[in-house]
Design a protein around this motif. Structure first.
Motif, PDB file in Angstrom:
ATOM      1  N   ASP A   1      16.901  -6.643 -25.707  1.00  0.00           N
ATOM      2  CA  ASP A   1      17.969  -6.598 -24.705  1.00  0.00           C
ATOM      3  C   ASP A   1      17.511  -6.043 -23.367  1.00  0.00           C
ATOM      4  OD1 ASP A   1      19.839  -7.642 -26.474  1.00  0.00           O
ATOM      5  OD2 ASP A   1      20.307  -5.676 -27.312  1.00  0.00           O
ATOM      6  N   ASN A   2      16.208  -5.996 -23.134  1.00  0.00           N
ATOM      7  CA  ASN A   2      15.705  -5.468 -21.861  1.00  0.00           C
ATOM      8  C   ASN A   2      16.145  -6.360 -20.705  1.00  0.00           C
ATOM      9  OD1 ASN A   2      14.412  -3.404 -23.183  1.00  0.00           O
ATOM     10  ND2 ASN A   2      12.448  -4.436 -23.253  1.00  0.00           N
ATOM     11  N   ILE A   3      16.562  -5.743 -19.625  1.00  0.00           N
ATOM     12  CA  ILE A   3      16.977  -6.517 -18.449  1.00  0.00           C
ATOM     13  C   ILE A   3      15.805  -6.783 -17.510  1.00  0.00           C
ATOM     14  CG2 ILE A   3      19.375  -5.791 -18.547  1.00  0.00           C
ATOM     15  CD1 ILE A   3      18.742  -3.722 -16.382  1.00  0.00           C
ATOM     16  N   THR A   4      14.711  -6.031 -17.715  1.00  0.00           N
ATOM     17  CA  THR A   4      13.494  -6.247 -16.931  1.00  0.00           C
ATOM     18  C   THR A   4      12.581  -7.194 -17.706  1.00  0.00           C
ATOM     19  OG1 THR A   4      13.674  -3.970 -16.142  1.00  0.00           O
ATOM     20  CG2 THR A   4      11.577  -5.101 -15.772  1.00  0.00           C
ATOM     21  N   PRO A   5      12.143  -8.282 -17.096  1.00  0.00           N
ATOM     22  CA  PRO A   5      11.283  -9.218 -17.823  1.00  0.00           C
ATOM     23  C   PRO A   5       9.905  -8.622 -18.112  1.00  0.00           C
ATOM     24  CG  PRO A   5      11.575  -9.947 -15.550  1.00  0.00           C
ATOM     25  CD  PRO A   5      12.434  -8.743 -15.748  1.00  0.00           C
ATOM     26  N   VAL A   6       9.351  -9.018 -19.266  1.00  0.00           N
ATOM     27  CA  VAL A   6       8.004  -8.619 -19.634  1.00  0.00           C
ATOM     28  C   VAL A   6       7.004  -9.336 -18.733  1.00  0.00           C
ATOM     29  CG1 VAL A   6       6.300  -8.674 -21.501  1.00  0.00           C
ATOM     30  CG2 VAL A   6       8.691  -8.231 -22.016  1.00  0.00           C
ATOM     31  N   ALA A   7       7.330 -10.571 -18.374  1.00  0.00           N
ATOM     32  CA  ALA A   7       6.445 -11.359 -17.517  1.00  0.00           C
ATOM     33  C   ALA A   7       7.257 -12.372 -16.720  1.00  0.00           C
ATOM     34  CB  ALA A   7       5.408 -12.070 -18.365  1.00  0.00           C
ATOM     35  N   GLU A   8       6.764 -12.676 -15.525  1.00  0.00           N
ATOM     36  CA  GLU A   8       7.309 -13.749 -14.689  1.00  0.00           C
ATOM     37  C   GLU A   8       6.156 -14.704 -14.413  1.00  0.00           C
ATOM     38  OE1 GLU A   8       9.358 -12.435 -11.160  1.00  0.00           O
ATOM     39  OE2 GLU A   8      10.203 -10.711 -12.205  1.00  0.00           O
ATOM     40  N   LEU A   9       6.266 -15.945 -14.894  1.00  0.00           N
ATOM     41  CA  LEU A   9       5.158 -16.888 -14.829  1.00  0.00           C
ATOM     42  C   LEU A   9       5.631 -18.240 -14.328  1.00  0.00           C
ATOM     43  CD1 LEU A   9       4.120 -15.971 -18.452  1.00  0.00           C
ATOM     44  CD2 LEU A   9       2.941 -15.140 -16.432  1.00  0.00           C
ATOM     45  N   PHE A  10       4.698 -19.054 -13.871  1.00  0.00           N
ATOM     46  CA  PHE A  10       5.004 -20.421 -13.473  1.00  0.00           C
ATOM     47  C   PHE A  10       4.560 -21.370 -14.579  1.00  0.00           C
ATOM     48  CE2 PHE A  10       4.958 -18.327  -9.337  1.00  0.00           C
ATOM     49  CZ  PHE A  10       6.128 -18.829  -8.797  1.00  0.00           C
ATOM     50  N   ALA A  11       5.384 -22.383 -14.858  1.00  0.00           N
ATOM     51  CA  ALA A  11       5.103 -23.347 -15.926  1.00  0.00           C
ATOM     52  C   ALA A  11       4.023 -24.330 -15.470  1.00  0.00           C
ATOM     53  CB  ALA A  11       6.374 -24.098 -16.293  1.00  0.00           C
ATOM     54  N   PRO A  12       3.228 -24.852 -16.346  1.00  0.00           N
ATOM     55  CA  PRO A  12       3.042 -24.470 -17.749  1.00  0.00           C
ATOM     56  C   PRO A  12       2.188 -23.215 -17.849  1.00  0.00           C
ATOM     57  CG  PRO A  12       1.525 -26.219 -17.223  1.00  0.00           C
ATOM     58  CD  PRO A  12       2.330 -25.959 -15.978  1.00  0.00           C
ATOM     59  N   VAL A  13       2.341 -22.475 -18.936  1.00  0.00           N
ATOM     60  CA  VAL A  13       1.652 -21.196 -19.062  1.00  0.00           C
ATOM     61  C   VAL A  13       1.259 -20.952 -20.519  1.00  0.00           C
ATOM     62  CG1 VAL A  13       3.778 -19.887 -19.406  1.00  0.00           C
ATOM     63  CG2 VAL A  13       1.787 -18.752 -18.458  1.00  0.00           C
ATOM     64  N   ASN A  14       0.150 -20.278 -20.706  1.00  0.00           N
ATOM     65  CA  ASN A  14      -0.235 -19.731 -22.005  1.00  0.00           C
ATOM     66  C   ASN A  14      -0.030 -18.229 -21.911  1.00  0.00           C
ATOM     67  OD1 ASN A  14      -1.033 -22.128 -23.208  1.00  0.00           O
ATOM     68  ND2 ASN A  14      -3.073 -22.004 -22.302  1.00  0.00           N
ATOM     69  N   PHE A  15       0.670 -17.680 -22.873  1.00  0.00           N
ATOM     70  CA  PHE A  15       1.026 -16.263 -22.814  1.00  0.00           C
ATOM     71  C   PHE A  15       0.668 -15.623 -24.141  1.00  0.00           C
ATOM     72  CE2 PHE A  15       4.214 -12.909 -23.579  1.00  0.00           C
ATOM     73  CZ  PHE A  15       3.925 -12.078 -22.495  1.00  0.00           C
ATOM     74  N   GLU A  16       0.078 -14.436 -24.092  1.00  0.00           N
ATOM     75  CA  GLU A  16      -0.270 -13.703 -25.304  1.00  0.00           C
ATOM     76  C   GLU A  16       0.659 -12.506 -25.426  1.00  0.00           C
ATOM     77  OE1 GLU A  16      -4.113 -11.273 -26.314  1.00  0.00           O
ATOM     78  OE2 GLU A  16      -4.488 -13.412 -26.600  1.00  0.00           O
ATOM     79  N   LEU A  17       1.497 -12.517 -26.452  1.00  0.00           N
ATOM     80  CA  LEU A  17       2.451 -11.428 -26.684  1.00  0.00           C
ATOM     81  C   LEU A  17       1.764 -10.356 -27.516  1.00  0.00           C
ATOM     82  CD1 LEU A  17       5.363 -10.338 -26.531  1.00  0.00           C
ATOM     83  CD2 LEU A  17       5.838 -11.610 -28.621  1.00  0.00           C
ATOM     84  N   ASP A  18       1.671  -9.158 -26.997  1.00  0.00           N
ATOM     85  CA  ASP A  18       1.041  -8.042 -27.703  1.00  0.00           C
ATOM     86  C   ASP A  18       2.100  -7.314 -28.519  1.00  0.00           C
ATOM     87  OD1 ASP A  18      -0.531  -6.010 -28.627  1.00  0.00           O
ATOM     88  OD2 ASP A  18      -0.901  -5.101 -26.672  1.00  0.00           O
ATOM     89  N   THR A  19       2.151  -7.614 -29.819  1.00  0.00           N
ATOM     90  CA  THR A  19       3.167  -6.998 -30.679  1.00  0.00           C
ATOM     91  C   THR A  19       2.813  -5.574 -31.076  1.00  0.00           C
ATOM     92  OG1 THR A  19       2.177  -7.856 -32.704  1.00  0.00           O
ATOM     93  CG2 THR A  19       3.829  -9.239 -31.609  1.00  0.00           C
ATOM     94  N   SER A  20       1.586  -5.135 -30.782  1.00  0.00           N
ATOM     95  CA  SER A  20       1.214  -3.767 -31.134  1.00  0.00           C
ATOM     96  C   SER A  20       2.013  -2.740 -30.335  1.00  0.00           C
ATOM     97  CB  SER A  20      -0.286  -3.549 -30.919  1.00  0.00           C
ATOM     98  OG  SER A  20      -0.608  -3.681 -29.548  1.00  0.00           O
TER      99      SER A  20
END
Length: 136
Positions: free
Chosen positions: A13-32
């Protein structure tokens, strides 16, 4: 010059984005960096005309040690004393796998015993019928 859609990634529910990117994009989500449990990845895209699209992807994080339980299942109805075996082990890092403690001993499933009994019965039947043919 072609304008691209912009992508905003939100976790839970965060209102601040984790990332702002331009399409197309490869993104690595760090679940740690996330606590173990259920989470929600919210992807919001805005095209150059200002229209928005939203996609919600629920996922579950398990970075902590694995916990194996034998002897009781979730939402089980139980009575009396129940033998329960619990094993917990870490996975190590993505570069090194911890083999020590990573295997939980388990009881033999009942269907293995049924298959064994059926195989022994078939073997006895086979030898009995094939030896009867040799007598005549």
């Amino acid at each position: 010059m072609e304008e691209k859609s912009k992508i905003f990634l939100f976790i839970d529910d965060n209102i601040t984005p984790v990332a702002e990117l331009f399409a197309p994009v490869n993104f690595e989500l760090d679940t740690s960096k996330l606590v173990d449990g259920k989470h929600l990845l919210k992807i919001v895209s805005k095209d150059p005309q200002g229209k928005e699209g939203v996609r919600l992807i629920p996922f579950e994080v398990r970075n902590g040690p694995s916990i194996a339980v034998e002897g009781i299942k979730e939402n089980a109805i139980v009575d009396g004393k129940i033998p329960i075996m619990i094993n917990a082990y870490g996975k190590g890092s993505q570069k090194n796998f911890l083999i020590s403690g990573s295997e939980s001993p388990q009881s033999i499933p009942f269907w293995i015993f049924i298959l064994l009994i059926l195989f022994i019965a078939w073997t006895i039947y086979y030898f009995t019928t094939s030896s009867a043919i040799n007598l005549f």
